[in-house]
Design a protein around this motif. Structure first.
Motif, short mmCIF file in Angstrom:
data_model
loop_
_atom_site.label_atom_id
_atom_site.label_comp_id
_atom_site.label_asym_id
_atom_site.label_seq_id
_atom_site.Cartn_x
_atom_site.Cartn_y
_atom_site.Cartn_z
N ASP A 286 -27.22 -33.79 0.14
CA ASP A 286 -26.06 -32.97 -0.21
C ASP A 286 -26.20 -32.51 -1.66
N LEU A 287 -25.69 -31.29 -1.89
CA LEU A 287 -25.70 -30.79 -3.26
C LEU A 287 -24.76 -31.62 -4.12
N PRO A 288 -25.17 -31.96 -5.32
CA PRO A 288 -24.30 -32.79 -6.17
C PRO A 288 -23.04 -32.06 -6.62
N VAL A 289 -23.10 -30.71 -6.68
CA VAL A 289 -21.95 -29.94 -7.19
C VAL A 289 -21.74 -28.75 -6.25
N VAL A 290 -20.51 -28.46 -5.93
CA VAL A 290 -20.16 -27.30 -5.13
C VAL A 290 -19.77 -26.17 -6.08
N ILE A 291 -20.47 -25.06 -5.99
CA ILE A 291 -20.24 -23.94 -6.91
C ILE A 291 -19.38 -22.90 -6.22
N ARG A 292 -18.31 -22.49 -6.89
CA ARG A 292 -17.41 -21.49 -6.32
C ARG A 292 -18.08 -20.12 -6.34
N ALA A 293 -17.69 -19.28 -5.38
CA ALA A 293 -18.30 -17.95 -5.28
C ALA A 293 -18.00 -17.11 -6.50
N SER A 294 -16.80 -17.25 -7.07
CA SER A 294 -16.45 -16.45 -8.26
C SER A 294 -17.35 -16.80 -9.43
N GLU A 295 -17.72 -18.08 -9.55
CA GLU A 295 -18.62 -18.47 -10.65
C GLU A 295 -20.02 -17.88 -10.44
N THR A 296 -20.45 -17.85 -9.21
CA THR A 296 -21.76 -17.24 -8.93
C THR A 296 -21.75 -15.76 -9.27
N ILE A 297 -20.65 -15.10 -8.92
CA ILE A 297 -20.54 -13.67 -9.25
C ILE A 297 -20.56 -13.46 -10.75
N ASP A 298 -19.79 -14.26 -11.47
CA ASP A 298 -19.77 -14.13 -12.93
C ASP A 298 -21.15 -14.37 -13.52
N GLY A 299 -21.86 -15.41 -13.02
CA GLY A 299 -23.20 -15.70 -13.56
C GLY A 299 -24.17 -14.57 -13.31
N ARG A 300 -24.14 -14.02 -12.09
CA ARG A 300 -25.05 -12.91 -11.80
C ARG A 300 -24.70 -11.68 -12.63
N ALA A 301 -23.41 -11.45 -12.84
CA ALA A 301 -23.00 -10.31 -13.66
C ALA A 301 -23.49 -10.45 -15.09
N GLN A 302 -23.39 -11.66 -15.64
CA GLN A 302 -23.88 -11.89 -17.00
C GLN A 302 -25.40 -11.67 -17.07
N LEU A 303 -26.12 -12.13 -16.05
CA LEU A 303 -27.57 -11.92 -16.05
C LEU A 303 -27.91 -10.44 -15.97
N TYR A 304 -27.20 -9.69 -15.11
CA TYR A 304 -27.46 -8.26 -15.02
C TYR A 304 -27.19 -7.57 -16.35
N ARG A 305 -26.09 -7.96 -16.99
CA ARG A 305 -25.74 -7.32 -18.25
C ARG A 305 -26.75 -7.66 -19.35
N ARG A 306 -27.19 -8.93 -19.39
CA ARG A 306 -28.14 -9.34 -20.42
C ARG A 306 -29.47 -8.60 -20.24
N ALA A 307 -29.84 -8.34 -18.99
CA ALA A 307 -31.10 -7.65 -18.73
C ALA A 307 -30.94 -6.14 -18.65
N SER A 308 -29.74 -5.63 -18.86
CA SER A 308 -29.44 -4.20 -18.75
C SER A 308 -29.87 -3.66 -17.39
N ALA A 309 -29.65 -4.45 -16.34
CA ALA A 309 -30.06 -4.06 -14.99
C ALA A 309 -28.94 -3.29 -14.32
N ARG A 310 -28.59 -2.13 -14.88
CA ARG A 310 -27.49 -1.34 -14.32
C ARG A 310 -27.84 -0.83 -12.93
N SER A 311 -29.04 -0.30 -12.78
CA SER A 311 -29.43 0.27 -11.49
C SER A 311 -29.47 -0.80 -10.40
N HIS A 312 -29.93 -2.00 -10.75
CA HIS A 312 -30.01 -3.07 -9.76
C HIS A 312 -28.61 -3.49 -9.32
N ALA A 313 -27.70 -3.61 -10.30
CA ALA A 313 -26.33 -4.00 -9.95
C ALA A 313 -25.66 -2.92 -9.12
N LEU A 314 -25.86 -1.66 -9.49
CA LEU A 314 -25.24 -0.57 -8.74
C LEU A 314 -25.83 -0.45 -7.34
N ASP A 315 -27.13 -0.72 -7.19
CA ASP A 315 -27.74 -0.68 -5.85
C ASP A 315 -27.13 -1.74 -4.95
#
Length: 438
Positions: A286-315
């Motif tokens: 079992d996974l030691p921690v259950v991650i909420r979907a909103s936290e995953t979305i926020d993390g991916r958004a921060q990664l996209y922004r840090r990498a300036s991956a606008r086209s990837h996020a928009l796709d």
């Protein structure tokens, strides 16, 4: 009147004409077989060994053997030590010619040859053979000078020859050995005593068919080999090496090879144990921690922004929007993008170019442009839903029957946008463009 039936069988002449090609082929094969048999028979009556008594090649000695036979010498050939021993019936009246360029004889066998005759002529001997039968004679290799007209010794055969030419092997002498035909500090002929046997060392080129006619080479050869009634022409073969005992694999193997192989095997086994796969049942953890979907979305958004991956996020947003709009328009899951674009434009009344620009073509250059395109996608999807007149849940799926759309649009908490910036509060219908894709 009865008609005579034509004869269909072939005449002998017609059969012979049809078989003419096969007959010619058979004749050619028979002639070829006869030629090959003749060549094999001719080779069987002569040897191609260097210094062979019946070898007519330039490196053979057939000419010398025939001249000796004409002078009354009984030339007896032998290819094994046992045959040479049987050929040397009377030692006191026997000369032995020994030519072993391949080194089949060992030191003990070479010394055995000394007991076969009173004179032994070693033709082109090697270092080991000279050490065994004439220790005072040393091999000096190929001389610079290849001819000499001065015997320079009291050997009768050298005095009669007076000169030699075409010398390919020279010798050094020490102790009681005698050197003849000097070539600078070397000699073309070396002679030494070994017990009651006289050993003469001479190069093969002087006795070969190609060099026997030069200068006094023939006189020297006849003087060395024709002084007795019997001449044993001994050319050792592989049978002598077998009779003396071929080295075993253990004897030929260097001492370090076996420990090295054992060490290599040990290293391979240790590497297999260290890096090999561990076999056993799969264990589900079992996974030691259950991650909420909103936290995953926020993390991916921060990664996209840090990498300036606008086209990837928009796709990612466009893929979700196309899937949901296609489902609302009643299109199959494998519908083409152009089909979805045409259906959406027809339902919303928007220009086809604008719909395609939002769903496919636009390329954002800044975060603001990316957010504007995302807003257009939400508006487009909302308009499609209104056009089809179906209520949907927060994921854009049709709501259960009897469920009324929320009056005025229920508000939801702010959701982080795909580029890391908080999105403006939207109703449940407009937020589904993000949540379903993520």
């Amino acid at each position: 009147m009865t008609a005579t039936a034509p004869v269909l069988s072939s005449t002998p002449r017609q059969s012979l004409r049809r078989a003419r090609g096969w007959i010619v082929l058979i004749v050619i094969l028979l002639v070829g077989a006869g030629i090959a048999t003749a060549i094999q028979l001719s080779l069987a009556t002569s040897t191609l060994d260097p210094m062979g008594a019946d070898n007519p090649a330039p490196q053979g000695a057939q000419a010398l053997a025939r001249v000796l036979q004409e002078h009354g010498v009984d030339v007896r050939t032998a290819s094994t030590l046992e045959a040479a021993r049987q050929a040397a019936s009377e030692r006191d009246d026997t000369t032995v010619l020994l030519s072993d360029p391949s080194g089949f004889l060992d030191a003990a066998q070479s010394r055995t040859v000394l007991g076969l005759g009173v004179d032994v002529v070693a033709v082109g001997p090697g270092f080991a053979q000279l050490q065994a039968i004439a220790p005072d004679v040393r091999l000096a290799g190929h001389p610079v000078r290849t001819a000499s007209s001065t015997p320079g010794c009291d050997v009768a055969a050298a005095d009669r020859a007076e000169s030699v030419a075409g010398v390919d092997t020279a010798f050094r002498v020490t102790g009681d050995a005698v050197g003849c035909f000097p070539l600078g500090s070397l000699y073309a002929l070396a002679q030494a005593r070994s017990g009651d046997t006289t050993v003469s060392a001479v190069g093969a080129a002087i006795l070969e068919n190609d060099g026997i006619q030069k200068a006094g080479n023939a006189a020297l050869a006849i003087g060395l080999l024709g002084s007795h009634r019997t001449l044993v022409w001994y050319l050792p073969s592989a049978a002598d090496a077998t009779a003396s005992g071929v080295p075993t694999i253990a004897e030929l193997t260097p001492g370090w090879l076996t420990p090295a192989i054992i060490l290599l095997i040990a290293v391979v086994v240790a590497a297999a144990i260290w890096r090999g796969r561990r076999f056993g049942p799969l264990v589900v953890e079992d996974l030691p921690v259950v991650i909420r979907a909103s936290e995953t979305i926020d993390g991916r958004a921060q990664l996209y922004r840090r990498a300036s991956a606008r086209s990837h996020a928009l796709d990612a947003l466009r893929v979700g929007a196309l899937r949901r709009i296609g489902r609302l328009c009643g299109l199959p899951p494998n519908a083409y993008v152009d089909q979805i674009v045409i259906a959406a434009a027809g339902l919303t009344g928007r220009p086809l170019v604008d719909v395609r620009e939002a769903l496919v073509d636009s390329t954002p250059g800044t975060d603001a442009e990316a957010l504007a395109t995302a807003s257009v996608l939400e508006d487009l999807e909302h308009e499609v839903r209104l056009a089809v007149g179906g209520a949907t849940d927060t994921l854009g799926r049709p709501a259960p029957e009897g469920t009324e759309p929320p009056a005025g649009g229920a508000q939801t908490p702010p959701v982080a946008g795909p580029l890391g910036s908080p999105a403006t509060p939207t109703n449940t219908t407009r937020t589904s463009a993000y949540s379903d894709e993520e």
